[in-house]
Scaffold this motif. Structure first.
Motif: not given
Length: 354
Positions: A190-208
């Motif tokens: 979803v993040f990569l598909k939506n350029k408004k997000l992927s060009n301006g934001y950072t997605l951080i996935l954290a967990g065990g």
């Protein structure tokens, strides 16, 4: 001195269910109980660093639930030494000699609560404690009565400072593909598909991350394929996690995506402590509209619920350009978390339960 013991067959995960039970154990110590965990390794340092739960006098004893030299009668007598016994079931039940026995009903999976004639007898001395009204409703359908006890957030969440948010989307949840998976691969898509997000934001996935789930984690790295503004952070410390919450503007929770929670309650989020943590730290949550989050989030008031990818992107697009609305939702979210998830509220409710 009153004594309390805990057995959690998934203790090595140190996930949400473990945090729930360890909070209960530590609070009971605060109320004057001597805490014991049946586990063949002292993992107190891991509990403190990963979950920020501290004990003054925690004891670890031989795990009588896996020791094949211990029979069921000996186990009954051992548990008779305790005033309270805490347990999270993997589907197995037993006769316990403890004065009060609490089962943490974390997952609304029918096979964990099948009431055979023998289990009905065993259940007579057990109190089921559900993590949400969503879980409680399904247990009731299966003939199991339970009491809802929400967990608490520690003061580092509830008294967090207000800081300038970065253009960061955070999601926190165990890296694994089973049962109520957090759908990390879908978030990446979803993040990569939506350029408004992927060009301006950072997605951080954290967990065990456990060793048996390493293949799933490696598949996520392959999917990212070196994209700089998607970061995977496994098994981070409590302090690093706090920092991520604090700087993140938005929070994503995709557990249960596309699942009908009436037909498959076990496949959606059963409660959702991480969205509450995000709310307390001023990160605006976007959660799939199923399971526990439906009872925590008032859509458009203290966060957002979405039904599909199109709905998510539409709601994000609306709020991203409205700073006034962002601040309003952040404040509502913080107030909701402070009112309902403080240690004082939790301790009061636990006392009533005991």
């Amino acid at each position: 001195m009153r004594r309390i013991a805990l057995f959690d067959p998934y203790l090595d995960v140190l996930g949400g269910g473990e945090k729930y039970l360890l909070q209960m154990l530590a609070t009971c110590e605060d109320m004057g109980y001597q805490p014991t965990i049946f586990w063949n390794e002292d993992v107190q340092k891991s509990i403190e660093s990963r979950l920020n739960i501290s004990f003054k006098n925690l004891k670890f004893e031989n795990n009588i639930f896996i020791d094949k030299t211990i029979n069921s009668f000996q186990r009954f007598l051992k548990l008779k030494e305790f005033d309270v016994f805490l347990y999270i079931s993997d589907g197995s039940y037993f006769f316990s000699g403890a004065r009060k026995n609490l089962v943490h009903a974390m997952v609304p999976l029918k096979q964990l609560y099948l009431a055979s004639s023998l289990n009905r007898v065993k259940h007579l001395n057990w109190l089921f404690v559900a993590n949400s009204y969503f879980t409680q409703s399904h247990l009731k359908n299966w003939g199991v009565n339970s009491t809802v006890l929400y967990p608490y957030l520690d003061k580092n969440f509830l008294e967090s400072p207000t800081v300038t948010k970065e253009r960061t989307i955070l999601s926190v949840g165990r890296f694994f593909p089973n049962l109520h998976t957090k759908n990390h691969e879908l978030m990446i898509d979803v993040f990569l598909k939506n350029k408004k997000l992927s060009n301006g934001y950072t997605l951080i996935l954290a967990g065990g991350l456990k060793d048996e789930d390493r293949a799933y984690f490696e598949s996520l790295k392959l999917k990212i394929n070196g994209v700089k503004n998607i970061q995977l952070k496994p098994n981070i410390s409590y302090n690093e996690l706090l920092g991520l919450y604090l700087k993140s503007r938005y929070y994503w929770h995709f557990a249960g995506f596309g699942v009908d929670d009436a037909k498959h309650p076990e496949l959606v989020e059963h409660f959702g402590i991480t969205p509450i943590e995000a709310m307390a730290m001023g990160a605006i949550p976007f959660c799939f509209n199923a399971g526990g989050p439906k009872e925590l989030i008032a859509d458009g008031v203290n966060g957002f619920l979405f039904n599909d990818e199109k709905d998510l992107i539409a709601k994000m697009s609306d709020i991203m350009g409205d700073e006034k609305k962002q601040n309003e939702i952040m404040e509502n979210a913080r107030n909701y978390a402070r009112k309902n998830f403080s240690y004082e509220v939790y301790k009061h409710n636990l006392k009533k339960l005991l």
